[in-house]
Design an enzyme around this catalytic site. Sequence first.
Site, PDB file in Angstrom:
ATOM      1  N   HIS A 306     -14.352  33.329   6.443  1.00 49.92           N
ATOM      2  CA  HIS A 306     -14.683  33.115   5.021  1.00 49.92           C
ATOM      3  C   HIS A 306     -14.458  31.655   4.676  1.00 49.92           C
ATOM      4  O   HIS A 306     -13.529  31.025   5.195  1.00 49.92           O
ATOM      5  CB  HIS A 306     -13.791  33.997   4.126  1.00 49.92           C
ATOM      6  CG  HIS A 306     -14.356  34.198   2.759  1.00 49.92           C
ATOM      7  ND1 HIS A 306     -14.188  33.285   1.760  1.00 49.92           N
ATOM      8  CD2 HIS A 306     -15.104  35.193   2.235  1.00 49.92           C
ATOM      9  CE1 HIS A 306     -14.801  33.706   0.673  1.00 49.92           C
ATOM     10  NE2 HIS A 306     -15.371  34.863   0.926  1.00 49.92           N
ATOM     11  N   ASP A 363     -17.130  42.281   4.002  1.00 48.08           N
ATOM     12  CA  ASP A 363     -18.291  42.922   4.640  1.00 48.08           C
ATOM     13  C   ASP A 363     -17.958  43.666   5.919  1.00 48.08           C
ATOM     14  O   ASP A 363     -18.821  44.334   6.480  1.00 48.08           O
ATOM     15  CB  ASP A 363     -19.347  41.852   4.947  1.00 48.08           C
ATOM     16  CG  ASP A 363     -19.916  41.264   3.670  1.00 48.08           C
ATOM     17  OD1 ASP A 363     -19.930  40.038   3.521  1.00 48.08           O
ATOM     18  OD2 ASP A 363     -20.292  42.063   2.790  1.00 48.08           O
TER      19      ASP A 363
HETATM   20  C1  SDX Z   1     -19.475  36.813   1.858  1.00 52.37           C
HETATM   21  O1  SDX Z   1     -18.250  32.727  -0.604  1.00 52.37           O
HETATM   22  C2  SDX Z   1     -17.968  33.938  -0.871  1.00 52.37           C
HETATM   23  O2  SDX Z   1     -17.080  34.234  -1.646  1.00 52.37           O
HETATM   24  C3  SDX Z   1     -18.812  34.981  -0.163  1.00 52.37           C
HETATM   25  C4  SDX Z   1     -18.394  36.429  -0.373  1.00 52.37           C
HETATM   26  C5  SDX Z   1     -18.611  36.881  -1.799  1.00 52.37           C
HETATM   27  O3  SDX Z   1     -17.959  37.851  -2.215  1.00 52.37           O
HETATM   28  O4  SDX Z   1     -19.526  36.316  -2.477  1.00 52.37           O
HETATM   29  O5  SDX Z   1     -17.026  36.585  -0.037  1.00 52.37           O
HETATM   30  C6  SDX Z   1     -19.224  37.374   0.502  1.00 52.37           C
HETATM   31  O6  SDX Z   1     -20.471  36.166   2.052  1.00 52.37           O
HETATM   32  C7  SDX Z   1     -18.417  37.011   2.924  1.00 52.37           C
HETATM   33  C8  SDX Z   1     -18.787  36.287   4.252  1.00 52.37           C
HETATM   34  C9  SDX Z   1     -19.793  37.162   5.003  1.00 52.37           C
HETATM   35  N1  SDX Z   1     -20.327  36.460   6.168  1.00 52.37           N
HETATM   36  C10 SDX Z   1     -19.978  36.818   7.425  1.00 52.37           C
HETATM   37  O7  SDX Z   1     -19.142  37.695   7.702  1.00 52.37           O
HETATM   38  C11 SDX Z   1     -20.765  36.086   8.512  1.00 52.37           C
HETATM   39  C12 SDX Z   1     -19.792  35.625   9.604  1.00 52.37           C
HETATM   40  N2  SDX Z   1     -18.939  34.582   9.033  1.00 52.37           N
HETATM   41  C13 SDX Z   1     -19.339  33.213   9.206  1.00 52.37           C
HETATM   42  O8  SDX Z   1     -20.674  32.937   9.387  1.00 52.37           O
HETATM   43  C14 SDX Z   1     -18.516  32.202   8.427  1.00 52.37           C
HETATM   44  O9  SDX Z   1     -17.213  32.559   8.585  1.00 52.37           O
HETATM   45  C15 SDX Z   1     -18.814  32.015   6.949  1.00 52.37           C
HETATM   46  C16 SDX Z   1     -20.253  31.746   6.692  1.00 52.37           C
HETATM   47  C17 SDX Z   1     -18.404  33.224   6.187  1.00 52.37           C
HETATM   48  C18 SDX Z   1     -17.979  30.833   6.479  1.00 52.37           C
HETATM   49  O10 SDX Z   1     -18.534  29.713   7.053  1.00 52.37           O
HETATM   50  P1  SDX Z   1     -17.825  28.262   6.871  1.00 52.37           P
HETATM   51  O11 SDX Z   1     -16.766  28.294   5.859  1.00 52.37           O
HETATM   52  O12 SDX Z   1     -18.916  27.241   6.726  1.00 52.37           O
HETATM   53  O13 SDX Z   1     -17.086  28.093   8.235  1.00 52.37           O
HETATM   54  P2  SDX Z   1     -17.763  27.519   9.525  1.00 52.37           P
HETATM   55  O14 SDX Z   1     -19.084  28.178   9.755  1.00 52.37           O
HETATM   56  O15 SDX Z   1     -17.718  26.026   9.451  1.00 52.37           O
HETATM   57  O16 SDX Z   1     -16.745  28.044  10.638  1.00 52.37           O
HETATM   58  C19 SDX Z   1     -15.531  27.330  10.860  1.00 52.37           C
HETATM   59  C20 SDX Z   1     -15.256  27.532  12.343  1.00 52.37           C
HETATM   60  C21 SDX Z   1     -16.458  27.194  13.223  1.00 52.37           C
HETATM   61  O17 SDX Z   1     -15.949  26.803  14.484  1.00 52.37           O
HETATM   62  P3  SDX Z   1     -15.840  25.186  14.788  1.00 52.37           P
HETATM   63  O18 SDX Z   1     -17.250  24.607  14.581  1.00 52.37           O
HETATM   64  O19 SDX Z   1     -14.849  24.639  13.781  1.00 52.37           O
HETATM   65  O20 SDX Z   1     -15.378  25.115  16.219  1.00 52.37           O
HETATM   66  O21 SDX Z   1     -14.985  28.938  12.589  1.00 52.37           O
HETATM   67  C22 SDX Z   1     -16.006  29.472  13.439  1.00 52.37           C
HETATM   68  C23 SDX Z   1     -17.179  28.501  13.417  1.00 52.37           C
HETATM   69  O22 SDX Z   1     -17.893  28.554  14.646  1.00 52.37           O
HETATM   70  N3  SDX Z   1     -16.377  30.762  12.858  1.00 52.37           N
HETATM   71  C24 SDX Z   1     -16.590  31.875  13.555  1.00 52.37           C
HETATM   72  C25 SDX Z   1     -16.873  32.850  12.593  1.00 52.37           C
HETATM   73  N4  SDX Z   1     -16.839  32.319  11.365  1.00 52.37           N
HETATM   74  C26 SDX Z   1     -16.538  31.015  11.543  1.00 52.37           C
HETATM   75  N5  SDX Z   1     -16.561  32.133  14.885  1.00 52.37           N
HETATM   76  C27 SDX Z   1     -16.837  33.410  15.235  1.00 52.37           C
HETATM   77  N6  SDX Z   1     -17.132  34.420  14.374  1.00 52.37           N
HETATM   78  C28 SDX Z   1     -17.150  34.165  13.047  1.00 52.37           C
HETATM   79  N7  SDX Z   1     -17.432  35.158  12.175  1.00 52.37           N
END
Ligand code: SDX
Length: 428
Positions: A306, A363
């Site tokens: 998140h 989710d």
């Molecule tokens: C919702 O914003 C809100 O409040 C949203 C929400 C709401 O109520 O409105 O809470 C609802 O959208 C919840 C999130 C649902 N999405 C997912 O579950 C999809 C999987 N999660 C990711 O795609 C990610 O965690 C996000 C999109 C939720 C957050 O992305 P960020 O904050 O931009 O973080 P990032 O993509 O920069 O990740 C940081 C690091 C990265 O690694 P590095 O590049 O630093 O090495 O963490 C890793 C990412 O690769 N990472 C994951 C991961 N999520 C982040 N690695 C594996 N699996 C994951 N799920």
Amino acid sequence: MGDTNATLNAKGDTNNFEIKSGTLGPDVVDIRKLYANTGMFTYDPGFTSTASCDSALTYIDGEEGVLLHRGYPIGQLAEHSSFMEVAHLLLNGELPSADALDDFTYTITRHTMLHDQLRQFYQGFRRDAHPMAIMCGAVGALSAFYHDSTDISDPEHRKISSHRLIAKMPTIAAMAYKYAIGQPFMQPDNSLSYTGNFLRMTFGVPAEEYEVNPVVERALDRIFILHADHEQNASTSTVRLAGSSGANPFACIAAGIACLWGPAHGGANEAALNMLHEIGTPGKIPEYIARAKNKDDPFRLMGFGHRVYKNYDPRATVMQKTVREVFEALNVSDPVFEVALQLEEMALNDDYFVEKKLFPNVDFYSGVILSAIGFPTTMFTALFALARTVGWVAQWNEMISDPAQRIGRPRQLYTGPAQRDYVPVDKR
Ligand code: SDX
């Protein structure tokens, strides 16, 4: 009380900017005069360090896993409140008296019907259209039916449009489901609760009476509470940006629905359950955890991580508890829940997820419950949109009634070619 000023020393100049404090959470540096005073922009793709507005609706502490709606903790609202009561709280700022809640619920109930012409609108879709495609279209089309209430400068117009949107989302979502399975649309039944009415419009058929299961009704109502609002997430920011141009509320909510559909946002609940089914058995979990950690593999654990929560999403806690309640009440089990529990356990004990502070989010478990209730995975994000309409509408009202609000218009760091002259095609 900390510093009230931030000083920027850059390019031989010193500029001071006011530091503002809210009720809770991080202070902000008011940089509205930055460009005028320095000729520079801030740079913050993804807005990880940017407060786009001030708001009194929802507070999130990502480090502590805290979520408050108008000051009330999400766990207490999920336990003791109802979706209609939370809707009133978000829209009006206070928990309603019993009479005020009755009046609000009555008003919403009386707006659940759709204009009959909109039923024809559905006929234009393919039967296998994704419900979110239908939701985007149907909600955007609502503005064609309510010219009597799209003057956003009129508080009464804003109020009735808000009530219409909250009231009609369940009808629109249920019709999207019925259309997909080829069953006749069910008209709303005003004798039922908001959530009970939605269950009947979705799973009832004209050929027989539909009995609302109170445990399912309570569980789904709680799921709606968990999804009602969440500060300035991507879809809410989309609604605010669309609203800042003066677009009508139906168009703004349609824009929010489109943004929510993305798998990184509201589409994650559908993607998470599909992922759990793909994993299939606990034995295959290590393979998927390895893929999620592999930089060269685009696979991510859906329902994990998140932007704000760097601790357990408090909504996921309630969601997991609700899975157990629904399974027990319906006397069902689903091996996918076991896969989810073991996946969570393994991920939370893996350095990669611990270091990156990746926890289950709202989710991760929601699809397990929705599937047990009988919804197909394609309906999961439509349900998220149904519930989040309350937050979108509340945030839209807060923005529109803020005298300081202006059209949102971010700038950029330009990295394209410097000016150059046109070259005729025979000279290229
Ligand atoms: C919702 O914003 C809100 O409040 C949203 C929400 C709401 O109520 O409105 O809470 C609802 O959208 C919840 C999130 C649902 N999405 C997912 O579950 C999809 C999987 N999660 C990711 O795609 C990610 O965690 C996000 C999109 C939720 C957050 O992305 P960020 O904050 O931009 O973080 P990032 O993509 O920069 O990740 C940081 C690091 C990265 O690694 P590095 O590049 O630093 O090495 O963490 C890793 C990412 O690769 N990472 C994951 C991961 N999520 C982040 N690695 C594996 N699996 C994951 N799920």
